[in-house]
Design a protein around this motif. Sequence first.
Motif, mmCIF file in Angstrom:
data_model
loop_
_atom_site.group_PDB
_atom_site.id
_atom_site.type_symbol
_atom_site.label_atom_id
_atom_site.label_comp_id
_atom_site.label_asym_id
_atom_site.label_seq_id
_atom_site.Cartn_x
_atom_site.Cartn_y
_atom_site.Cartn_z
ATOM 1 N N ALA A 183 -4.247 6.582 -0.821
ATOM 2 C CA ALA A 183 -3.256 5.246 -0.823
ATOM 3 C C ALA A 183 -3.805 4.582 -2.039
ATOM 4 C CB ALA A 183 -3.276 4.632 0.478
ATOM 5 N N THR A 231 1.115 5.017 0.238
ATOM 6 C CA THR A 231 0.415 6.332 0.857
ATOM 7 C C THR A 231 0.806 7.684 0.169
ATOM 8 O OG1 THR A 231 1.921 6.466 2.524
ATOM 9 C CG2 THR A 231 -0.035 5.200 3.071
ATOM 10 N N THR A 254 0.862 -1.167 -0.059
ATOM 11 C CA THR A 254 0.107 -0.009 -0.073
ATOM 12 C C THR A 254 0.784 1.249 0.026
ATOM 13 O OG1 THR A 254 -1.809 -1.265 0.985
ATOM 14 C CG2 THR A 254 -1.672 1.366 1.288
#
Length: 347
Positions: A57, A45, A43
């Motif tokens: 994100a 961001t 992930t």
Amino acid sequence: MSVTGVELKAAVKRATTWGTAAACGANSGVLIKPHTIKKKRNTITDDSLGLYFPQSAVNSGVDVSGALPAYLRYDSLDLLIALAMGSVPGAPVQQGASSAYSQSFIMANSLGGLFATFIQNNTVNIDEYTSVKITGFTIKGDVGKPVEISFDVIAFDRVTNSAVNTTGTFAGVTYMETGNRVLFSQGVYRLNNQGDAALAPANVIYPSSFELSFKRKMKGLYTIAGFVNIDEPSSDGLPDVKLKLTFPRYTANIQQMFTDWDATQQKKMDMTFTGAQIASPYSRSFQIQMPCLQITSADLPLKQGIMEAPLEFVALGCAASPSGMNGVAQPFQINVINQQGANVLTS
């Protein structure tokens, strides 16, 4: 309804287009142990200056890989083994007029176009690993136990809501065989110098454990499907084939291995497991032939009790097949007799 592992069922089916699932059905069922195939996505961001608390994100590319373990069986794992080895020359050869067939799995230089769809029914939904490349496996055995095999897997994706393999279609999945595990005690293990005569009863050895590790270096790149999923993995280096043997007692024969290690004396070896009869006089068989082994380590760990002697080898190819292993020039070859009457890579 909640999920329990004892109810989980799995299946594997040869696929033809990377990234497109094949529908599992009759004879696709496989008996597995808990695997480690996992889907991962980083992930990312938004860490722009001016945003103390990131407000967005995004997910990065899909990464699915792990190990798929099972008990080694005389029947039912042929497809997974063939996908790792790369070649099954011709159709299995029928033994007499029986339901027994013999065939060989040969190491190919490329696994291009060889992959499958792997699914598991966890009773809530179908987990579908759309395309899986088998990049190698490890076969290991210990005295008093069944032999185990663990397949190394790289996958295109893990899908939990497939329209191809559903809880409804899984009702059509059947198993070719659910018995006949390969047992360590069913094996005959033979070893001698590579240049000596064909392996014979005089060459039988008695290890307490073995481990054959076959690893292809393969990689898929993010060049398709919007750079989210990998393309079909291809070779990214030389394969690695190693063998470990442990002997329960240190004897003069094992001492010779230290001498042979220093002399770079190459060996040849086979392991032949014989199971239950299919039809007289044909019994199930699983054989591994290794035409060129070179010792990489010999040891005698000290302890107060009976001392074991572990040996390690690298399995090599050879320019010419040694005596008794006609046509076997790759690091190893697998020969079987079971009830599989069709070539699993073309059927």
